[in-house]
Every structure is written in C-alpha cells, then in structure tokens.
Design a protein around this motif. Structure first.
Motif, PDB file in Angstrom:
ATOM      1  N   LYS A   1       6.202 -39.393  27.628  1.00  0.00           N
ATOM      2  CA  LYS A   1       5.988 -39.317  26.522  1.00  0.00           C
ATOM      3  C   LYS A   1       4.927 -39.912  25.977  1.00  0.00           C
ATOM      4  O   LYS A   1       3.919 -39.105  25.279  1.00  0.00           O
ATOM      5  CB  LYS A   1       7.216 -39.901  25.831  1.00  0.00           C
ATOM      6  CG  LYS A   1       8.682 -39.920  25.682  1.00  0.00           C
ATOM      7  CD  LYS A   1       9.839 -40.071  24.747  1.00  0.00           C
ATOM      8  CE  LYS A   1      10.725 -39.628  25.128  1.00  0.00           C
ATOM      9  NZ  LYS A   1      12.065 -40.015  23.880  1.00  0.00           N
ATOM     10  N   LEU A   2       4.308 -40.999  26.453  1.00  0.00           N
ATOM     11  CA  LEU A   2       3.117 -41.382  26.414  1.00  0.00           C
ATOM     12  C   LEU A   2       2.028 -40.249  26.152  1.00  0.00           C
ATOM     13  O   LEU A   2       0.673 -40.467  25.819  1.00  0.00           O
ATOM     14  CB  LEU A   2       2.769 -41.931  26.787  1.00  0.00           C
ATOM     15  CG  LEU A   2       3.432 -44.025  26.174  1.00  0.00           C
ATOM     16  CD1 LEU A   2       3.035 -45.315  26.965  1.00  0.00           C
ATOM     17  CD2 LEU A   2       2.968 -44.069  24.743  1.00  0.00           C
ATOM     18  N   ASP A   3       1.338 -39.416  27.878  1.00  0.00           N
ATOM     19  CA  ASP A   3       1.020 -38.452  27.841  1.00  0.00           C
ATOM     20  C   ASP A   3       1.481 -37.435  26.931  1.00  0.00           C
ATOM     21  O   ASP A   3      -0.013 -36.935  26.655  1.00  0.00           O
ATOM     22  CB  ASP A   3       1.472 -37.645  29.453  1.00  0.00           C
ATOM     23  CG  ASP A   3       1.295 -39.278  30.250  1.00  0.00           C
ATOM     24  OD1 ASP A   3       0.432 -40.245  29.968  1.00  0.00           O
ATOM     25  OD2 ASP A   3       1.488 -39.154  31.887  1.00  0.00           O
ATOM     26  N   LEU A   4       2.275 -36.666  26.339  1.00  0.00           N
ATOM     27  CA  LEU A   4       2.483 -35.879  25.790  1.00  0.00           C
ATOM     28  C   LEU A   4       1.429 -36.369  24.077  1.00  0.00           C
ATOM     29  O   LEU A   4       1.140 -35.539  23.421  1.00  0.00           O
ATOM     30  CB  LEU A   4       4.087 -36.470  25.174  1.00  0.00           C
ATOM     31  CG  LEU A   4       4.249 -34.871  24.864  1.00  0.00           C
ATOM     32  CD1 LEU A   4       4.049 -33.322  24.138  1.00  0.00           C
ATOM     33  CD2 LEU A   4       5.764 -35.362  24.101  1.00  0.00           C
ATOM     34  N   LEU A   5       2.115 -37.499  23.793  1.00  0.00           N
ATOM     35  CA  LEU A   5       1.180 -37.880  22.815  1.00  0.00           C
ATOM     36  C   LEU A   5       0.142 -37.961  22.963  1.00  0.00           C
ATOM     37  O   LEU A   5      -1.204 -37.395  21.912  1.00  0.00           O
ATOM     38  CB  LEU A   5       1.211 -39.748  22.524  1.00  0.00           C
ATOM     39  CG  LEU A   5       3.221 -39.502  21.519  1.00  0.00           C
ATOM     40  CD1 LEU A   5       3.060 -41.141  22.073  1.00  0.00           C
ATOM     41  CD2 LEU A   5       3.113 -39.284  20.202  1.00  0.00           C
ATOM     42  N   ALA A   6      -0.833 -38.125  23.768  1.00  0.00           N
ATOM     43  CA  ALA A   6      -1.998 -37.649  24.509  1.00  0.00           C
ATOM     44  C   ALA A   6      -2.658 -36.189  23.857  1.00  0.00           C
ATOM     45  O   ALA A   6      -3.759 -36.726  23.959  1.00  0.00           O
ATOM     46  CB  ALA A   6      -2.822 -38.765  26.065  1.00  0.00           C
TER      47      ALA A   6
END
Length: 1112
Positions: A382-387
C-alpha cells in the motif's frame, strides 16, 4: 512343425522391477529385447482381468512417461484397438472403471501428440479422433458425462497439436454444444471455441453451420496438407458463433473462463468487432470474489483500454475494496494491490485528456493509506501504491503553492501523502535496526524519493527536479532528526545513503544527503561517548570529495579533547577504542582528499593526539599519520594508504559497525594453494631416527575377545565395591578396587612377605606421580625439527625471475612472513599445538660458482653452522601420546610472501619412532637428589618383579595422580642375543641409553664404564652372587637355549666367552608403561632380557636394538 508355446506374461514383481529400471535408467536394454516385445506385454497386461487395477494405472502413467522409449511411429496403431476395447466394455467397478477409461484415453492421446510431427501418424490420429468423437457424440447422457468431458479435453489437445484438425466437423461440435446440458458443457464449449480460434487464426473460409459432412467416419481435412493460409473468413457465421459463445460464460468455471476469454479476445480482434460486446457480457465479473475472474476483467481492460473509458475509477475502487476486506485471503489482497500498481501505471500512459480524470481519482488517496492492523506485507504494498499515486499528482512547488492559494483541492500534496502513510509503520523509530518494519519504512523512503524517476537513460526527469522536490527536502530533515534522536538507526541510514550512492542515476541524491548531514547534523550532535554511534555517517562524509572536511575535522578535534578530559581508570578501553575509530576516519580523509585541503586542520588534530592522548597505541598511530602527512606528497600518500588496505585483502574503506577500529578482512584474491611445496620448503627432524619406522602395529585387529586386555584398557576410573564384580573369577579382570579386596569370598587368602610388601609400596608411590591424562595434562614428548626453504626453487614456483649477481643475492633473497604450521596425525598423539614463526629467510643458491668458492674458503670452526642457522627456524613438536606407538605427523603450512600472496599447502610429514617415546622414570618430589639413584634401582627391581611371568603382585591395582584413575600391570618378557663386542656395546649404550641406566654390575664392566665418565648417578655393584638382587649370574658361558633337545644335542650358541657384567636400563613409555632391559654383557655377544607391561612395543624393540648396536 508345431508352433512355439505362448510367451509367459510378466509377473507383478517383474513389472515393478521394469518400472524401477526405466526410472533409474539402468537395464533398459534387457526389457526392450523381450520376445514378444514390451509393447505387446504392456497392452496385454492392461486388458487382463486378473491384473490389479492399481497396477494398471501405474502402467498407463509409465507408458505415457516413457512413450519415446517404448513406442515407435510404426506400432502406434496398436494402441487404438485396446483403447476401443476398454471404452466399449461396460464398467464393472472392479476391472473396468470410468476412471480407468479416462486415464487410458489421456495416456494414448499424450503418446499420439508426442509423435504428431511424424509423417506416418496421420492414420493413427484419424482413428483416435474417430474413437473420441464416438464418445462425445452422446450429449446429455448422464452416466458417462465425465468421460465425455475427458474425451473433449483429449480432442482439444489434438486440435492444439494440429490446428484446424476438427475444422470439417465444427458444425457438429456446435450442435453438440447446444444440446449438452450437464456440467460437461464446459468441455464442449472450450473445444468448440478452440476450433473457432484456430479457424480465425488460419483464416480459413469454412462454413461452421454446414453439417453435410458426416461426423463419422472421420477424415483429416485437406487444409492440413496445404502450407498456404486461407483466402478469407466467413465473418457472418463467425459472428453468430461468437454471439452463442458469449451467452455461455455462466456455465464456465473460473479456470475455464480464463482460457475462454483468452481465445475470444483474439477472435474479436481478428474480426474487428466492437469490444463493447465483451464489456457488456463480462465486465460484471470485476465484482466477484474470485481472483481469476478479476484477472480476466483486467486482461480485457488492458487489451481494450479505450472501450473501458470512464470505468477506471470503478475498477480502482473495486480493487481497493478487495485489499481492505480482511475476510479475503492475504494472497488475494496482495494481488489486488499489485493490480492497482500496474493499473495506475497503465492508465498514466494514456493521453492528457484522461489525466484529469486520474487526478480526480487521486482524491481518493486517503483510502489507500494502510491501516494499523494490516499485515506488514500489505502495508508495504500500500505504501508503494501511495508512492505511485504521488507521482500522478506531483506538481512543482510553485504550482502547488498557486493551486493552494486558488483553493484547488483536487490535487494531493505528496508530502502529506508521505507523512500520513508512514503513520502505519511509525514504530520503526524505536525498534531494533534489523526489524522488518524498519526495512519497510526505509523502502518507502526510497520509493517516494525516486518515484518520479526511473533508471532508464531515456527518462526525461532530471536530477535537479528531484533535488528541488518537496519530498527530498522533507526526507532530508527527517533523516537528520532521526539520526539525532535514535542513534541505533544510524547504520540503517548509512545503508540507505550507500544505496543511493551506488546507483549511477541517483548518486547525486546520496551526495546531497551527505552535504545535508555535514551542514545540519555535525553542529547539532552532542559531545559524549555516544558520538561513536554516528561514526558510520562520518565515514561516508569523509569519503565524499565534494564535502569540505573542515567541519568533520573540527568535530573530531573536539571529540579527542573530550576523550582526553574524561579519561580515567574506568575509561581505558573506551578511550582506546573510540580514539582508534576517530583515527580511522582521519585515515579515510587522507585517502580521499587532497592534502592541501586537510593539512592545517588535520595536522593540528594529529599533533594534539600524539601529545596528549592517554593511550600509547593511539599516540603512535597518530604520530605515524602526522609524519606521513608532513613528509609524503599527496598522491603518493594516497597510493601508500590504499595499498596498505588492499595488500592482504582488507577493504580500504573504514566503515565499521563494531566498537573497535578493526577493518573486516575479505577473501583475498592472492590466495593460492601449491601442491609441490615439498620441493622447496623442507621440514626435517634435527635428530634422525635410528630406525626408519614406516609401519605401526594395529591393535584393534588383534583383540578377538569381548574383554579388553590390560594394554588396551590402560587407565580406568576407580569403581566402588561391587559384590558381583568381587566374586568374579575371570582372568581378564585387571582392575579391582583395593577397598573390596578383603570382602572377596572366592579368592583365597594371599600371604604377603616383607619383600612383596616393599615392592607394592614402591609401585604405589611411583604410580601416584604419573598424571592421568584424562583429567589433567599428560606427559609430553618433544620432537625438535627445522624449517627451511630453497630460494631458487621457491622463486621458480612463484614465477619470479631472479637475475641478481652473487654479491647482490643476499639482498634479494625471498622471505616468508607470519608462518603458521598445523600438525595432525592418525596415531594416538592427542591434540598437537600449532607453531608460529614470524620470519624466515630463504637459503641462498649453493650451486653458484661464487657460493662454491666461498664454501672452499677457510672459515673458523662453527661459523658455517651459524651461517646456516640464519636460514633455518627451529620448531618443537609437542606430542601427548595416548599409547607408545610409532607414527607419522602431517604438516600443513600457511604463510605470506613479500608481495602479500598467501601460500598454503602440505609439507613432508615427520616420522615418529619408538625411541622418541623413551622418557626417564618419574621421581617423587620428596626424594632427595642423592637418594635418587637408589630409588631408580629399587623401582627397576619392583617393575622387573611385577612384569615377570610368576609375578607376586597378583591382581594389584595402583592409583594414578589425582586419585581418580587406576592401572594394573600386565607384564610380558622377551630375549634378544646381540653379536657385538663389549667395547662397541658400551660405546653405543653411553651414546644413546646413558640417561636410562639405573645400575651396573660386574667388576670388569664397572671398570670399563667408570673410565668413560658418561654414565653417572647409578648403583654400582660387584659380581658376587649375593650382592645382586636382580639375577643369579653364572660363572660359566652365556647360553641361549630354545629347548631341551637342542641343549642335549650340543646346539649351544656363544659357548665360549666370559661374563663381564650387566646393564640395568629403565625406560618410561608414556602415558604409563615401561620398558626394562637387563643386558648381560660378554666379550663377543650380549644377551638382552626384556620385560615390559606394554607387549605391543616388543614389535619395535628388535629393530631398535639391531639399529642401535649392530649398525655401530
């Protein structure tokens, strides 16, 4: 002529052996040469009713797996008839079952597909297809629906191997699909779809509605024999077929749907149909809970991106909802996030008129934030998705400020996204450095930092844009504060910087971070002992040439002053370790910076350290660095320091993660193993052996009884009294506790006179001084050796061409440094300690004319030996024998040459002889010096009596030193006649056995030995019969009689000589054994009587005595 009898079928055991042989690849020729053939045996066994059904299944899998080895294209037609027999046989649930029919069809189809490229397989394939069409031509027949489905799958495989094989019967297949209503309809639909797909792919103009050609019998279509493609497609009929197929997805399973849609998409593209018909029929599957159906929709979306215009938000919302629903499997939730990542990248590549829709969709970024209780893997994705989303919404700082003033809230602030996303892993600040949450957090740092840039050279994003971004500025301040507040995270921050520096595209980001640390971290650090935690960051700053070193030098100067002021008795090690690490950073600056940038400030730091620092080693090192900085030019100084770091495989970088400034060694690239070291490096004994012992007696092969003899048991622990053991009459019971001796009912009372009591007292006192090697250090045997190596041979082995003259040779001799010798042996010598030699110079070449002339010159006595000693190193090999036996000690060497090359290899081993085991008997400490000769003589008398054949000591045991172990004496005796003159024997005894002689008797022998003055401190006895307690000497001739008959016949050896006297020799054999010699010396021969409590040593004594006396 009568026909031969029928061949005997293979048994179950033979079939099992056959399959094992084929699996292992051995013995296959034997089975392939059977008569009748293996194929006949195999097919007949499949049809036998007395054959177990389970083994039939194994045979079907077997001939499917090894079809290439069993069948040939000529005998494939023999498979069809057995298959037809099995299919047409009614199932009986014992011999013929539906599962057996299905497996038979699958195996035969697999074999035919393997041979489908052969030219003569067409007839066999036609027969198989006809048989399978017969099976499927019974739609809606419930009892064999699964069998019909398997037949459809077999036809699909044949259609894949031969595209358009069923093109002539496609109309009949359509009819069967329309009529089938059982669950087998999926297989019918997939078969029909496969045929349609191949027709479209080959562009055949075939009427799929025409059923004029009969289904059976089956003939291969003519189109398979033509290599050219078809003339065109019957688009109208294909559209009708496709419309029929699109009405049947509800009967397909998820796996069937994946295959179905993959073929239908190709047909739609080839026929140039509107993708909206697929969208209407299949897009609703995005709301299912099966990942395969979601994957089908995404595959359609990727292929027909324009047709799904306006559906991006719905797809994103559905995938996000899947990732947030905790009742789904974790793998499905992770897969949904992966789909979202790819989906966003796909949508971002569309034209600019779509970007505004994407930006409006990014308003939902708040829904992408990971929750607190999400699994860590889901948080990371999910953090990769936010990036990834932050890239779509990222704007320049000026645009962001203007949009904020205008009230534009449709765009997402990437800094806020970054900070809110980190809240889910905020615990990383107080977790250990190796925790997974810390790895996830720093992975997120890296993702946000380089999200707008790729590693491709064609990427239009520039480093300047990334350096000016708000994310980079926020991350700079965050890392500085993190280093100040949580020093345990400093190694992780340093690793993060290293990752950026190692990337060619993003190395500027790492350098800018180090500059930020130099500007904002160095002034804020607190001066205390915990400053050492920041040294990994300081090392990176010292290595970077773009950062001026003045700030770091000023900080290190203040740190050295702090260490000097705070030094006390409790901070000795701390001052040394931290001062050494600070000097390591100074060394790093010397390597990576020009001297002109460092000279003034660094010289002051080094001067202060060498004058006032409390640790001597740190002062010496700083003095060395100061002299190098002052006296050596910059480039040469950097070369010297770099060479010092890489000479022995040590990294020149001073990145340390431990408390001490110890650079971690790396595997050396100069490491080399030589197999011919023995040709130039020699390891030799200083004292050669009298007997070249190349064999050793193996005792294990001589023991045949269950009870070990005394020489094998050696030493055992003192056991408490045991009634059963005490009453045992076994002759092998060598060790019996003394405390239980008075309670033995079966042993007769033994009368002990004063002489026996004195012997036992002497032996008890003596054995109490022998150490028990099991509980303490045993007695050691030292072997003196020498190590040397030849210069010329050594240079040739290393490939060095030495052209020095004889006068220059002494200055060019090679040398070995830090020599380490490892010793090992298969003999029972215990653990042999290694030996260290700091330095060894090679021997000069003795074949040069100059050296030969020098050898002929007149030199003082002893000077030549002193010259040789310069090129030799003395090595003492300490052995701790567990048994007195000869053996060989293997020698392994590891050393360094002058150029830093590491050499290792095996040297010539050294031989250990029985004479190396000879030690003097132990004398108790309470025996005075002048009483020791008498004690040794009394000990010899006691041991001689105990080792005799009629020993009066019985089963007596003696406690060893430490009072834990006991030992018994089990003696044996032998005799040796030496034909040697008295003078030669006396000289050899004085040369080799003088220290072991405990007594000399006989006036002639005493006179001869007394004049030599070598044998001293022994008991001297006259020759009268009552003066000796050891032997009853006869004034007559010395005789060695083997039996009475020889004596009666007059076979007497050495019948004419006089008896001069007798030598008494006492030798201790570690760890606790003894060797006793009584030498009756005559004019021309000597009779040696030998007694020992370790009879295997007698195997070596004959050779030793012959080498000692007869060779002299």
């Amino acid at each position: 002529m009568t026909a031969p009898p029928p061949a005997k079928p293979l048994t179950l055991q033979e079939w099992e052996a056959l399959m094992e042989n084929f699996q292992s690849g051995t013995g296959i020729e034997k089975w392939n040469s059977l008569d009748p053939s293996l194929t006949d045996h195999l097919l007949s066994s499949l049809l036998r009713k007395d054959f177990p059904l389970q083994l039939k299944f194994q045979l079907l899998v077997f001939f499917d797996e090894f079809s290439i080895s069993i069948f040939h294209s000529e005998n494939l037609n023999r498979l069809i008839e057995p298959l037809k027999t099995v299919i047409q046989s009614p199932p009986d649930a014992v011999h013929i079952t539906p599962l057996f029919k299905e497996q038979f069809m699958i195996s035969v189809t697999s074999v035919i597909v393997c041979f489908s490229e052969e030219d003569n397989v067409q007839t066999v394939m036609e027969s198989l297809v006809e048989l399978l069409l017969t099976v499927i031509n019974r739609p809606n027949f419930g009892s064999d629906r699964h069998t019909r489905a398997i037949a459809c799958e077999c036809l699909r495989e044949l259609e894949r191997s031969k595209p358009c094989l069923l093109s002539d019967v496609v109309g009949h297949l359509w009819s069967l699909c329309q009529n089938e209503r059982t669950h087998a309809s999926q297989s019918y639909i997939l078969l029909f779809t496969t045929v349609i797909h191949n027709i479209v792919d080959k562009k055949l103009s075939i009427s799929i509605l025409n059923t004029s050609l009969p289904l059976l019998p089956f003939n291969t279509p003519q189109c398979l024999n033509r290599e050219d493609s078809g003339s065109g497609l019957n688009t109208k009929e294909l559209r009708r077929a496709l419309a029929f197929l699109l009405e049947s997805p509800q009967v397909l399973t998820p796996c069937g749907m994946m295959e179905f849609v993959s073929m239908v998409i190709s047909v739609v593209v080839a026929l140039e149909l509107q993708p909206s018909m697929l969208k209407v029929q299949l897009f609703g599957m995005i709301h299912s809970y099966d990942p395969l159906l979601c994957h089908v929709v995404l595959a359609m979306f990727m292929r027909f991106l324009d047709a799904f215009d306006g559906q991006e938000g719905e797809v994103s919302s559905r995938l996000l909802l899947i990732s947030r629903e905790s009742h789904h499997y974790l793998v499905f939730r992770l897969l949904a996030i992966h789909w979202l990542l790819g989906f966003n990248q796909l949508v971002s590549s569309k034209q600019s008129h779509i970007e505004k829709k994407i930006e409006r969709g990014n308003e939902a970024c708040s829904t992408f934030y990971p929750s607190l209780f999400d699994p860590l893997a889901l948080k990371a994705l999910k953090l990769d998705l936010l990036a990834s989303c932050s890239v779509l919404s990222k704007k320049s700082d000026s645009d962001y400020k203007s949009s904020s003033r205008n009230g534009d809230v449709g765009l997402v602030d990437p800094v806020k996204v970054f900070e809110k996303g980190l809240l889910s892993v905020s615990s990383f600040k107080w977790l250990p450095p190796g925790s997974t949450e810390i790895a996830v957090a720093f992975r997120t740092f890296h993702k946000f930092l380089i999200a707008g840039s790729s590693h491709s050279d064609s990427d239009p994003s520039t480093t300047r844009n990334m350096l000016d971004s708000m994310i980079f500025r926020t991350l700079q301040a965050m890392l500085v504060n993190m280093t100040l507040e949580s020093r345990r995270l400093v190694p992780v921050v340093a690793a993060f910087v290293d990752r950026l520096l190692s990337c060619k595209k993003h190395s500027w980001l790492g350098e800018r971070l180090l500059q930020k640390f130099d500007e904002h971290l160095l002034p804020k650090v607190k001066m205390d002992y915990k400053l050492v935690y920041c040294f990994p960051i300081f090392d990176r700053i010292a290595e970077n040439q773009t950062i001026p070193p003045r700030g770091l030098i000023a900080l290190l100067t203040n740190f050295m002053i702090f260490l000097v002021e705070k030094h006390g008795p409790d901070t000795v090690m701390k001052s040394w370790s931290q001062g050494s690490r600070a000097l390591g950073i100074c060394r790093t600056m010397l390597v990576h910076h020009h001297s002109s940038r460092l000279f003034l400030r660094l010289s002051r730091l080094l001067a202060f350290t060498c004058l006032f620092f409390p640790d001597l080693e740190v002062r010496d090192n700083s003095r060395t660095y100061l002299r190098m900085l002052v006296c050596i030019p910059g480039k040469k100084l950097r070369d010297i320091l770099s060479l010092g770091g890489t000479m022995l495989g040590i990294s020149p970088s001073s990145h340390q993660t431990t408390f001490f400034n110890v650079q971690s060694p790396r595997p050396s690239q100069r490491f080399k193993t030589f197999k011919n070291l023995t040709s130039c490096i020699h390891f030799e004994r200083l004292t050669p052996l009298l007997v070249k012992q190349f064999w050793s007696l193996s005792l294990s092969s001589l023991v045949v009884s269950n009870s070990k003899p005394a020489y094998m048991e050696g030493i055992r622990d003192l056991e408490p009294p045991n009634e059963e053991n005490e009453s045992s009459d076994s002759p092998n019971s060598q060790f019996i506790p003394e405390t239980g001796r008075t309670n033995q009912p079966n042993e007769p009372l033994r009368v002990m006179d004063s002489k026996i009591a004195e012997i036992l007292n002497t032996l008890r006192k003596y054995f109490s001084c022998i150490p028990d090697y099991r509980y303490m250090a045993g007695l050691k045997v030292s072997i003196s050796c020498s190590l040397r190596f030849e210069s010329n041979t050594f240079n040739r082995m290393l490939g060095i061409n030495n052209t020095a003259t004889a006068q220059e040779e002494i200055d060019t001799l090679p040398a070995l440094y830090a020599i380490l010798l490892h010793f090992s042996s298969a003999a029972p010598y215990g653990s042999i300690p290694s030996s260290h030699i700091p330095f060894l110079l090679g021997e000069p070449n003795s074949k040069d004319p100059a050296s030969q002339n020098a050898s002929l010159s007149i030199v003082p006595v002893g000077k030549e030996s002193r010259e040789e000693e310069k090129y030799r190193a003395t090595v003492v090999v300490d052995l701790e024998p567990r048994e007195p036996a000869p053996g060989i000690v293997d020698v392994h060497i590891e050393t360094n040459t002058e150029n830093g090359q590491i050499i290792q290899g095996q040297l010539q081993g050294i031989t250990i002889g029985i004479e190396d085991m000879f030690l003097k008997a132990i004398v108790p400490s309470d025996i005075e010096e002048n009483a020791r000769p008498q004690y040794n003589f009394d000990l010899f008398t006691a041991l001689w009596e105990a080792c005799g054949s009629s020993s009066s000591t019985g089963r007596e045991t003696f406690q060893l030193k430490g009072s834990k172990g006991i030992a018994a004496i089990s003696g044996t005796q032998s005799v040796k006649l030496l034909d040697i003159s008295a003078n030669s024997l006396i000289q050899a005894t004085e040369r080799h056995l003088a220290r072991f002689v405990v007594g000399v008797s006989g006036e002639p022998l005493i006179d001869a030995v007394w004049e030599g003055g070598i044998i001293q401190n022994v008991i001297w006895e006259d020759a009268s019969p009552d003066a000796t307690a050891i032997a009853n000497y006869d004034a007559g001739p010395l005789r060695l009689t083997y039996n009475n008959e020889e004596y009666e016949k007059g076979v007497i050896i050495n019948s004419r000589q006089s008896n001069l006297g007798c030598f008494l020799v006492l030798i201790f054999l570690p760890p606790r054994f003894h060797l006793l010699f009584q030498m009756e010396v005559g004019d021309v021969s000597t009779l040696v009587r030998i007694r020992t409590d370790h009879w295997p040593s007698l195997a070596y004594i004959d050779d030793y005595l012959e080498a000692l006396y007869l060779s002299s």
